[in-house]
Design a protein around this motif. Structure first.
Motif, PDB file in Angstrom:
ATOM      1  N   PRO A   1      38.471  40.105  36.110  1.00 12.36           N
ATOM      2  CA  PRO A   1      38.048  39.467  37.357  1.00 12.36           C
ATOM      3  C   PRO A   1      36.828  38.569  37.263  1.00 12.36           C
ATOM      4  O   PRO A   1      36.769  37.531  37.939  1.00 12.36           O
ATOM      5  CB  PRO A   1      37.777  40.668  38.272  1.00 12.36           C
TER       6      PRO A   1
ATOM      7  N   TRP B   1      46.289  35.521  42.368  1.00 13.62           N
ATOM      8  CA  TRP B   1      45.706  34.975  41.147  1.00 13.62           C
ATOM      9  C   TRP B   1      46.431  35.432  39.878  1.00 13.62           C
ATOM     10  O   TRP B   1      46.573  34.655  38.931  1.00 13.62           O
ATOM     11  CB  TRP B   1      44.227  35.374  41.044  1.00 13.62           C
ATOM     12  N   TYR B   2      46.872  36.662  39.845  1.00 17.09           N
ATOM     13  CA  TYR B   2      47.474  37.209  38.623  1.00 17.09           C
ATOM     14  C   TYR B   2      48.986  37.389  38.727  1.00 17.09           C
ATOM     15  O   TYR B   2      49.603  37.920  37.806  1.00 17.09           O
ATOM     16  CB  TYR B   2      46.826  38.559  38.290  1.00 17.09           C
TER      17      TYR B   2
ATOM     18  N   PHE C   1      36.209  30.302  40.021  1.00 18.36           N
ATOM     19  CA  PHE C   1      36.144  29.931  41.436  1.00 18.36           C
ATOM     20  C   PHE C   1      34.841  29.201  41.754  1.00 18.36           C
ATOM     21  O   PHE C   1      34.831  28.192  42.471  1.00 18.36           O
ATOM     22  CB  PHE C   1      36.269  31.173  42.316  1.00 18.36           C
TER      23      PHE C   1
ATOM     24  N   ILE D   1      43.179  35.586  46.590  1.00 25.18           N
ATOM     25  CA  ILE D   1      42.923  36.460  45.441  1.00 25.18           C
ATOM     26  C   ILE D   1      44.164  37.263  45.054  1.00 25.18           C
ATOM     27  O   ILE D   1      44.428  37.458  43.860  1.00 25.18           O
ATOM     28  CB  ILE D   1      41.739  37.399  45.751  1.00 25.18           C
ATOM     29  N   ARG D   2      44.936  37.695  46.023  1.00 27.30           N
ATOM     30  CA  ARG D   2      46.087  38.552  45.721  1.00 27.30           C
ATOM     31  C   ARG D   2      47.157  37.831  44.902  1.00 27.30           C
ATOM     32  O   ARG D   2      48.055  38.474  44.355  1.00 27.30           O
ATOM     33  CB  ARG D   2      46.698  39.080  47.018  1.00 27.30           C
TER      34      ARG D   2
ATOM     35  N   PRO E   1      37.796  43.394  45.051  1.00 34.07           N
ATOM     36  CA  PRO E   1      38.853  42.663  45.764  1.00 34.07           C
ATOM     37  C   PRO E   1      40.269  43.097  45.391  1.00 34.07           C
ATOM     38  O   PRO E   1      41.214  42.814  46.118  1.00 34.07           O
ATOM     39  CB  PRO E   1      38.606  41.204  45.340  1.00 34.07           C
ATOM     40  N   PHE E   2      40.404  43.757  44.225  1.00 32.56           N
ATOM     41  CA  PHE E   2      41.732  44.191  43.775  1.00 32.56           C
ATOM     42  C   PHE E   2      41.954  45.686  43.990  1.00 32.56           C
ATOM     43  O   PHE E   2      43.066  46.177  43.806  1.00 32.56           O
ATOM     44  CB  PHE E   2      41.909  43.874  42.280  1.00 32.56           C
TER      45      PHE E   2
ATOM     46  N   ALA F   1      37.693  35.112  36.551  1.00 31.06           N
ATOM     47  CA  ALA F   1      38.295  34.462  37.720  1.00 31.06           C
ATOM     48  C   ALA F   1      37.222  34.055  38.730  1.00 31.06           C
ATOM     49  O   ALA F   1      37.270  32.946  39.284  1.00 31.06           O
ATOM     50  CB  ALA F   1      39.307  35.406  38.371  1.00 31.06           C
ATOM     51  N   TYR F   2      36.237  34.923  38.973  1.00 36.02           N
ATOM     52  CA  TYR F   2      35.167  34.586  39.918  1.00 36.02           C
ATOM     53  C   TYR F   2      34.355  33.398  39.417  1.00 36.02           C
ATOM     54  O   TYR F   2      33.964  32.519  40.190  1.00 36.02           O
ATOM     55  CB  TYR F   2      34.236  35.789  40.128  1.00 36.02           C
TER      56      TYR F   2
ATOM     57  N   GLN G   1      48.151  45.512  42.597  1.00 36.40           N
ATOM     58  CA  GLN G   1      47.247  44.461  42.139  1.00 36.40           C
ATOM     59  C   GLN G   1      46.555  44.886  40.842  1.00 36.40           C
ATOM     60  O   GLN G   1      46.503  44.122  39.871  1.00 36.40           O
ATOM     61  CB  GLN G   1      46.195  44.171  43.218  1.00 36.40           C
TER      62      GLN G   1
ATOM     63  N   THR H   1      42.217  29.597  41.294  1.00 40.28           N
ATOM     64  CA  THR H   1      41.308  30.472  42.038  1.00 40.28           C
ATOM     65  C   THR H   1      40.802  29.808  43.309  1.00 40.28           C
ATOM     66  O   THR H   1      40.509  30.504  44.297  1.00 40.28           O
ATOM     67  CB  THR H   1      40.114  30.894  41.162  1.00 40.28           C
TER      68      THR H   1
END
Length: 517
Positions: free
Chosen positions: A74, A56-57, A81, A53-54, A248-249, A77-78, A255, A48
């Protein structure tokens, strides 16, 4: 002032136990190539922080999804980060792309353990304290601290969070949601639960009780008046909460679909809760019905993956139905808490891709009713900790398990005198007993039978624990002890599921609840 002094001592003791457990080993310590959950959390920080971000997965040259790829929503993930940003300031090597893989050092272990402590202190522990102070049954000053002590010393959560390595954020947020609903702060409770669900998708275990309770409140208020307004507010709150978490997604449908594929990898099959490459992971030893049946019938070889999914869904849905219908028709806080237990246990026993740690999603709601049915709650919490034994042994957590579990039992015995609360009335089975009519006389010996079963259960769990730790399994049966733990725990859980459903269905009084109007 006195109650806060008692609570301060309680929190200090709980933190001391957590600190002592954290000094030991953690998941996958020194076990390449995959290591364990500790490395998974560290790797998510690496990904992260270093990747956009695009990515990450998605599987890329910099993000090998087969090596602990992100498979949580998410908010996880945040959070990774944020932890990575702090780690970078302390030592960039901890989150360096590629080169930090498998990083292990005492300073880094201290950092990672501290992040769990902070999550506990900021989210989980305050929710427990405020919940215990809000209980109407705890009129005496020391009752709240006693209840909090039992909840905060629950060994299963301590051993997984501070031993194995896991963050208590999703469970803490779910507790905040329960706390908000108990004060009629329905919109805040909805936000808190949406955050919990967007931190870990396993919070779906609790989703139906939240939905049914709030929907039932709307029905009670009338869908042509206040109820319709509340329903609209709740729907808007949920939509806004999810939109904020997924913002963000949200600009790219691919995404969103990729994140969903990572969160719900149904192609892995009924038993594959996680995609582990480690040969030491044993997903078929979870204490649920499918893994237990697989000891006799190899379900994976008999039923196709698609049929497994349909069967799992059907059985889970049917087991959830009675509690959900009752809660929707007769919404009450008491019924809501018991439905959290029943529904989460149904998910654990019958649903698709269950991990052994998922039993904590049942255990935490059980903690919330320990003041109401201390005997059965204590018994369940002991069994749930025992069900984690194979995982704890693999992580080198035998000593913490052997110390915290008897200590928890001793605290519950001292706090609630649980062995003296085994009558049908204490276990809240009086209404059920009366409904049996001719069989009521059998309940005269009920307390003695229940105590005997409890002591037998303790003896069996203690015996299997000692044998698992002290005596190697026969070469012909290398999984003897994990299977024994799974079968014994599953049998307990099935009986507990029946018990909690009886409590829900035969509870017509909803004692001590505010009338919903």
């Amino acid at each position: 002032m006195e109650k806060w002094s008692l609570m301060s001592i309680t929190v200090l003791l709980a933190l001391t136990v957590r600190w002592a457990v954290s000094l030991g080993s953690y998941s996958g310590a020194g076990k390449p190539p995959m290591y364990g959950d500790y490395e998974a959390q560290r790797h998510w920080q690496e990904i992260t922080y270093n990747l956009p971000i695009r990515q990450w997965y998605f599987n890329t040259s910099d993000n090998n999804l087969l090596y602990w790829g992100l498979d949580y929503p998410p908010l996880t993930a945040y959070h990774s980060f944020v932890c990575a940003y702090i780690a970078k300031l302390i030592n960039p090597d901890w989150v360096a792309l590629h080169t930090s893989r498998g990083y292990e050092s005492q300073p880094h272990k201290l950092f990672m353990r501290t992040t769990v402590f902070v999550a506990d202190l900021l989210v989980y522990i305050p929710a427990v304290i405020l919940y215990c102070f809000s209980l109407k049954e705890t009129s005496a000053k020391k009752k709240a601290s006693t209840c909090a002590l039992c909840i905060l010393l629950y060994p299963g959560l301590i051993l997984i969070d501070h031993g194995h390595f896991q963050y208590p954020l999703s469970l803490g947020l779910a507790l905040w949601a329960v706390l908000c609903l108990s004060h009629d702060w329905d919109l805040l409770g909805s936000v808190a639960f949406c955050l919990a669900l967007n931190y870990k998708q396993m919070e779906l275990y609790h989703s139906l009780p939240f939905f049914c309770y709030l929907l039932g409140k709307c029905f009670k208020k009338g869908l042509k008046g206040k109820g319709l307004v509340l329903l609209a507010k709740l729907a808007g709150t949920v939509l806004v909460s999810f939109a904020a978490c997924w913002l963000p997604f949200g600009t790219d449908m691919e995404q969103i679909m990729q994140v969903l594929r990572r969160l719900f990898p149904i192609d892995r099959g009924l038993f594959e809760a996680c995609m582990f490459s480690s040969p030491t992971h044993c997903p078929d030893k979870v204490a649920n019905i499918w893994c237990s049946l697989s000891v006799l019938i190899k379900i994976k070889n008999v039923i196709s993956p698609r049929t497994q999914l349909k069967l799992s869904f059907a059985v889970t849905f049917l087991s959830l139905l009675p509690a959900c219908i009752k809660l929707t028709v007769q919404p009450s806080l008491r019924g809501f808490k018991f439905a959290l237990v029943s529904c989460a246990l149904s998910f654990f026993l019958f649903s698709f891709q269950v991990h052994e740690k998922s039993i904590l999603l049942v255990a935490v709601p059980v903690c919330l009713i320990i003041n109401e049915i201390p005997f059965m709650a204590t018994w369940f919490l002991l069994v749930s900790t025992f069900s984690l034994l194979p995982l704890l042994l693999k992580d080198g957590l035998l000593l913490p398990y052997a110390v915290t579990t008897p200590a928890f039992l001793a605290v519950c015995l001292a706090s609630f005198s649980i062995l003296e609360k085994t009558s049908a009335e204490d276990l809240q089975l009086k209404a059920f007993a009366l409904s049996l009519k001719g069989y009521v006389s059998w309940f005269k010996s009920f307390p003695r039978i229940v105590r005997s079963l409890f002591l037998l259960s303790l003896a069996l769990m203690g015996g299997v624990s000692v044998l698992s730790a002290a005596l190697p399994a026969p070469q012909r049966l290398p999984d003897l002890y994990p299977v024994a733990v799974g079968l014994l725990s599953c049998l307990h859980f099935l009986l507990f599921l029946a018990y909690f459903n009886v409590l829900i269905l035969w509870d017509s009084k909803n004692r001590g609840q505010k009338k919903i109007s």
